[in-house]
Design a protein around this motif. Structure first.
Motif, PDB file in Angstrom:
ATOM      1  N   ILE A  94     -12.878 -21.555  32.846  1.00 42.86           N
ATOM      2  CA  ILE A  94     -12.552 -19.781  32.279  1.00 42.86           C
ATOM      3  C   ILE A  94     -13.134 -20.869  30.520  1.00 42.86           C
ATOM      4  O   ILE A  94     -12.203 -21.486  30.821  1.00 42.86           O
ATOM      5  CB  ILE A  94     -11.272 -19.341  32.568  1.00 42.86           C
ATOM      6  CG1 ILE A  94     -11.863 -18.695  31.947  1.00 42.86           C
ATOM      7  CG2 ILE A  94     -10.010 -20.452  31.963  1.00 42.86           C
ATOM      8  CD1 ILE A  94      -9.852 -17.794  32.196  1.00 42.86           C
ATOM      9  N   ARG A  95     -13.502 -19.479  30.695  1.00 39.23           N
ATOM     10  CA  ARG A  95     -13.740 -19.754  28.440  1.00 39.23           C
ATOM     11  C   ARG A  95     -12.680 -18.559  27.671  1.00 39.23           C
ATOM     12  O   ARG A  95     -12.759 -17.497  28.153  1.00 39.23           O
ATOM     13  CB  ARG A  95     -15.471 -20.006  28.460  1.00 39.23           C
ATOM     14  CG  ARG A  95     -15.369 -20.152  26.859  1.00 39.23           C
ATOM     15  CD  ARG A  95     -16.823 -19.873  26.642  1.00 39.23           C
ATOM     16  NE  ARG A  95     -17.105 -20.343  24.980  1.00 39.23           N
ATOM     17  CZ  ARG A  95     -17.270 -22.149  24.687  1.00 39.23           C
ATOM     18  NH1 ARG A  95     -17.879 -22.417  25.598  1.00 39.23           N
ATOM     19  NH2 ARG A  95     -17.986 -21.515  23.517  1.00 39.23           N
ATOM     20  N   VAL A  96     -12.141 -19.059  26.956  1.00 36.35           N
ATOM     21  CA  VAL A  96     -10.794 -17.795  26.229  1.00 36.35           C
ATOM     22  C   VAL A  96     -10.957 -18.494  25.090  1.00 36.35           C
ATOM     23  O   VAL A  96     -11.336 -19.689  24.669  1.00 36.35           O
ATOM     24  CB  VAL A  96      -9.780 -18.288  27.218  1.00 36.35           C
ATOM     25  CG1 VAL A  96      -8.866 -17.162  26.181  1.00 36.35           C
ATOM     26  CG2 VAL A  96      -9.375 -17.291  27.843  1.00 36.35           C
ATOM     27  N   ARG A  97     -11.135 -16.792  24.346  1.00 38.24           N
ATOM     28  CA  ARG A  97     -10.631 -17.143  22.826  1.00 38.24           C
ATOM     29  C   ARG A  97      -9.930 -16.456  21.792  1.00 38.24           C
ATOM     30  O   ARG A  97      -9.254 -16.069  23.245  1.00 38.24           O
ATOM     31  CB  ARG A  97     -12.439 -16.479  21.672  1.00 38.24           C
ATOM     32  CG  ARG A  97     -12.456 -16.446  20.667  1.00 38.24           C
ATOM     33  CD  ARG A  97     -13.642 -15.885  20.521  1.00 38.24           C
ATOM     34  NE  ARG A  97     -13.888 -15.139  19.198  1.00 38.24           N
ATOM     35  CZ  ARG A  97     -13.597 -15.686  17.736  1.00 38.24           C
ATOM     36  NH1 ARG A  97     -13.304 -16.902  17.524  1.00 38.24           N
ATOM     37  NH2 ARG A  97     -14.203 -14.772  16.969  1.00 38.24           N
ATOM     38  N   LEU A  98      -9.336 -17.028  21.073  1.00 40.72           N
ATOM     39  CA  LEU A  98      -8.096 -16.465  20.678  1.00 40.72           C
ATOM     40  C   LEU A  98      -7.764 -16.563  19.343  1.00 40.72           C
ATOM     41  O   LEU A  98      -9.116 -17.546  18.333  1.00 40.72           O
ATOM     42  CB  LEU A  98      -6.453 -17.340  20.925  1.00 40.72           C
ATOM     43  CG  LEU A  98      -6.592 -18.483  20.733  1.00 40.72           C
ATOM     44  CD1 LEU A  98      -5.401 -18.971  20.011  1.00 40.72           C
ATOM     45  CD2 LEU A  98      -6.245 -19.470  22.268  1.00 40.72           C
ATOM     46  N   GLN A  99      -7.246 -15.920  18.266  1.00 42.93           N
ATOM     47  CA  GLN A  99      -7.082 -15.922  17.378  1.00 42.93           C
ATOM     48  C   GLN A  99      -6.117 -14.849  16.609  1.00 42.93           C
ATOM     49  O   GLN A  99      -4.815 -14.087  17.489  1.00 42.93           O
ATOM     50  CB  GLN A  99      -8.141 -14.469  16.530  1.00 42.93           C
ATOM     51  CG  GLN A  99      -8.281 -14.896  15.406  1.00 42.93           C
ATOM     52  CD  GLN A  99      -9.185 -13.795  14.306  1.00 42.93           C
ATOM     53  OE1 GLN A  99      -9.053 -13.072  14.253  1.00 42.93           O
ATOM     54  NE2 GLN A  99      -9.422 -15.070  13.544  1.00 42.93           N
ATOM     55  N   GLU A 100      -5.287 -15.889  16.391  1.00 40.68           N
ATOM     56  CA  GLU A 100      -3.348 -15.578  16.292  1.00 40.68           C
ATOM     57  C   GLU A 100      -3.426 -16.400  14.620  1.00 40.68           C
ATOM     58  O   GLU A 100      -4.006 -16.980  13.464  1.00 40.68           O
ATOM     59  CB  GLU A 100      -2.774 -16.860  17.000  1.00 40.68           C
ATOM     60  CG  GLU A 100      -2.715 -15.933  18.514  1.00 40.68           C
ATOM     61  CD  GLU A 100      -2.071 -14.612  19.016  1.00 40.68           C
ATOM     62  OE1 GLU A 100      -1.429 -14.119  18.484  1.00 40.68           O
ATOM     63  OE2 GLU A 100      -2.188 -13.912  19.848  1.00 40.68           O
ATOM     64  N   LEU A 101      -2.511 -15.453  14.215  1.00 42.26           N
ATOM     65  CA  LEU A 101      -2.026 -15.867  12.147  1.00 42.26           C
ATOM     66  C   LEU A 101      -0.276 -16.196  12.642  1.00 42.26           C
ATOM     67  O   LEU A 101       0.314 -15.865  13.552  1.00 42.26           O
ATOM     68  CB  LEU A 101      -1.334 -14.612  11.812  1.00 42.26           C
ATOM     69  CG  LEU A 101      -0.841 -14.812  10.564  1.00 42.26           C
ATOM     70  CD1 LEU A 101      -2.296 -15.724  10.080  1.00 42.26           C
ATOM     71  CD2 LEU A 101      -0.853 -13.633   9.183  1.00 42.26           C
ATOM     72  N   TYR A 102      -0.192 -17.666  12.696  1.00 37.89           N
ATOM     73  CA  TYR A 102       0.922 -18.482  12.094  1.00 37.89           C
ATOM     74  C   TYR A 102       1.504 -18.460  10.907  1.00 37.89           C
ATOM     75  O   TYR A 102       1.198 -18.462   9.701  1.00 37.89           O
ATOM     76  CB  TYR A 102       0.692 -19.828  12.857  1.00 37.89           C
ATOM     77  CG  TYR A 102       0.851 -20.490  13.659  1.00 37.89           C
ATOM     78  CD1 TYR A 102       1.204 -20.499  14.570  1.00 37.89           C
ATOM     79  CD2 TYR A 102      -0.778 -20.276  14.718  1.00 37.89           C
ATOM     80  CE1 TYR A 102       1.396 -21.222  16.040  1.00 37.89           C
ATOM     81  CE2 TYR A 102      -0.450 -20.124  16.254  1.00 37.89           C
ATOM     82  CZ  TYR A 102       0.203 -20.952  16.657  1.00 37.89           C
ATOM     83  OH  TYR A 102       0.525 -20.914  18.172  1.00 37.89           O
ATOM     84  N   THR A 103       2.373 -17.532  10.822  1.00 40.92           N
ATOM     85  CA  THR A 103       3.336 -17.006   9.497  1.00 40.92           C
ATOM     86  C   THR A 103       4.631 -18.703   9.133  1.00 40.92           C
ATOM     87  O   THR A 103       4.747 -19.329  10.279  1.00 40.92           O
ATOM     88  CB  THR A 103       4.001 -16.158   9.667  1.00 40.92           C
ATOM     89  OG1 THR A 103       5.105 -16.008  10.525  1.00 40.92           O
ATOM     90  CG2 THR A 103       3.310 -15.081   9.869  1.00 40.92           C
ATOM     91  N   TRP A 104       4.830 -17.879   7.939  1.00 43.79           N
ATOM     92  CA  TRP A 104       5.572 -19.630   7.179  1.00 43.79           C
ATOM     93  C   TRP A 104       6.491 -19.368   8.120  1.00 43.79           C
ATOM     94  O   TRP A 104       7.348 -18.909   7.724  1.00 43.79           O
ATOM     95  CB  TRP A 104       5.952 -19.365   5.768  1.00 43.79           C
ATOM     96  CG  TRP A 104       4.373 -19.793   4.922  1.00 43.79           C
ATOM     97  CD1 TRP A 104       3.198 -19.613   4.537  1.00 43.79           C
ATOM     98  CD2 TRP A 104       3.626 -20.849   5.214  1.00 43.79           C
ATOM     99  NE1 TRP A 104       2.386 -19.775   4.323  1.00 43.79           N
ATOM    100  CE2 TRP A 104       2.246 -20.933   4.806  1.00 43.79           C
ATOM    101  CE3 TRP A 104       4.301 -22.314   5.896  1.00 43.79           C
ATOM    102  CZ2 TRP A 104       1.242 -21.901   4.321  1.00 43.79           C
ATOM    103  CZ3 TRP A 104       2.625 -22.862   5.572  1.00 43.79           C
ATOM    104  CH2 TRP A 104       1.514 -23.327   4.689  1.00 43.79           C
ATOM    105  N   ASP A 105       7.897 -20.368   8.128  1.00 43.63           N
ATOM    106  CA  ASP A 105       8.963 -20.462   8.938  1.00 43.63           C
ATOM    107  C   ASP A 105       9.962 -20.008   7.485  1.00 43.63           C
ATOM    108  O   ASP A 105      10.850 -21.056   7.099  1.00 43.63           O
ATOM    109  CB  ASP A 105       8.965 -21.307   9.677  1.00 43.63           C
ATOM    110  CG  ASP A 105      11.006 -20.843  10.217  1.00 43.63           C
ATOM    111  OD1 ASP A 105      11.290 -19.822   9.980  1.00 43.63           O
ATOM    112  OD2 ASP A 105      11.196 -22.286  10.538  1.00 43.63           O
ATOM    113  N   ASP A 106       9.880 -19.315   6.549  1.00 47.16           N
ATOM    114  CA  ASP A 106      10.709 -18.719   5.316  1.00 47.16           C
ATOM    115  C   ASP A 106      12.342 -18.435   5.738  1.00 47.16           C
ATOM    116  O   ASP A 106      13.432 -18.470   5.013  1.00 47.16           O
ATOM    117  CB  ASP A 106       9.743 -17.756   4.706  1.00 47.16           C
ATOM    118  CG  ASP A 106       8.875 -18.316   3.898  1.00 47.16           C
ATOM    119  OD1 ASP A 106       8.516 -18.896   3.779  1.00 47.16           O
ATOM    120  OD2 ASP A 106       8.437 -17.355   3.989  1.00 47.16           O
ATOM    121  N   ASP A 107      13.191 -17.429   7.168  1.00 50.07           N
ATOM    122  CA  ASP A 107      13.684 -17.397   7.183  1.00 50.07           C
ATOM    123  C   ASP A 107      14.633 -18.302   7.803  1.00 50.07           C
ATOM    124  O   ASP A 107      14.733 -19.028   8.803  1.00 50.07           O
ATOM    125  CB  ASP A 107      13.296 -15.727   8.140  1.00 50.07           C
ATOM    126  CG  ASP A 107      15.288 -15.742   8.967  1.00 50.07           C
ATOM    127  OD1 ASP A 107      15.803 -16.227   7.712  1.00 50.07           O
ATOM    128  OD2 ASP A 107      14.866 -14.638   9.599  1.00 50.07           O
TER     129      ASP A 107
END
Length: 187
Positions: A94-107
């Motif tokens: 299987i070939r999978v493409r993903l795109q995710e935003l990792y946000t800063w852990d400010d809290d």
């Protein structure tokens, strides 16, 4: 009485295969990496999955943005499973493409957001990778698109029968037990 924060955060191991260090990324910068890592355990759904320890080929692009890090990745993984029609074991990929935003852990008290968060300058790709791979797995995997399955009467694998249609016709009977002759005729 002061509020005591009883949540203990797990420290990420910066040397773990799916952990990426983003210290050098600033907003507007980008870095690409290619890695081959062992698949974590329990990457599967029902009749198909990725064997634990199998090689995952990763192509990862990390982009620094003002909110954190944008990760675009393509993963190629081997699959092992059981056909939903004939119950034979098979392998595939299987070939999978993903795109995710990792946000800063400010809290510091823990944010209840639905996204992925950075842990300082580190990001753990495993949860996003797991989500993307498992969601792409077929619910009814097939060994081949034209798999005939099993005979409903005797359980024989129809792909192994010389003529699947003739094999099925052998088991066709009327309610009184007589054979149905018109189905035995060759087309």
């Amino acid at each position: 009485m002061p509020k005591i924060n009883r949540t203990y955060t797990k420290r990420l191991n910066p040397r773990a295969p799916l952990v990426f260090d983003t210290r050098t990324l600033r907003p507007g910068s980008m870095r690409t990496e290619e890695r081959t890592v062992a698949a974590p355990a329990d990457l599967g759904a029902g009749m198909i999955g990725i064997p634990a320890g199998a090689d995952l080929q990763l192509q990862v692009r990390l982009e620094g943005v003002s909110e954190g890090t944008l990760v675009t990745a393509t993963v190629t993984a081997p699959l092992a499973g059981e056909c939903a029609r004939c119950l034979e074991e098979f392998t595939s990929s299987i070939r999978v493409r993903l795109q995710e935003l990792y946000t800063w852990d400010d809290d510091p008290e823990g944010d209840d957001s639905d996204g992925y968060q950075m842990h300082g300058d580190l990001l753990d790709l495993e949860p996003a990778l797991r989500d993307a791979l498992v969601l792409e797995l077929p619910l009814s995997p097939l060994c081949s698109q034209d798999c005939a399955g099993l005979c409903v009467e005797c359980g024989a694998r129809l792909a192994d029968a010389a003529d699947a249609r003739a094999h099925a016709a052998q088991h066709m009977t009327t309610p009184d037990g007589a054979a149905v002759p018109e189905l035995r005729k060759e087309p």
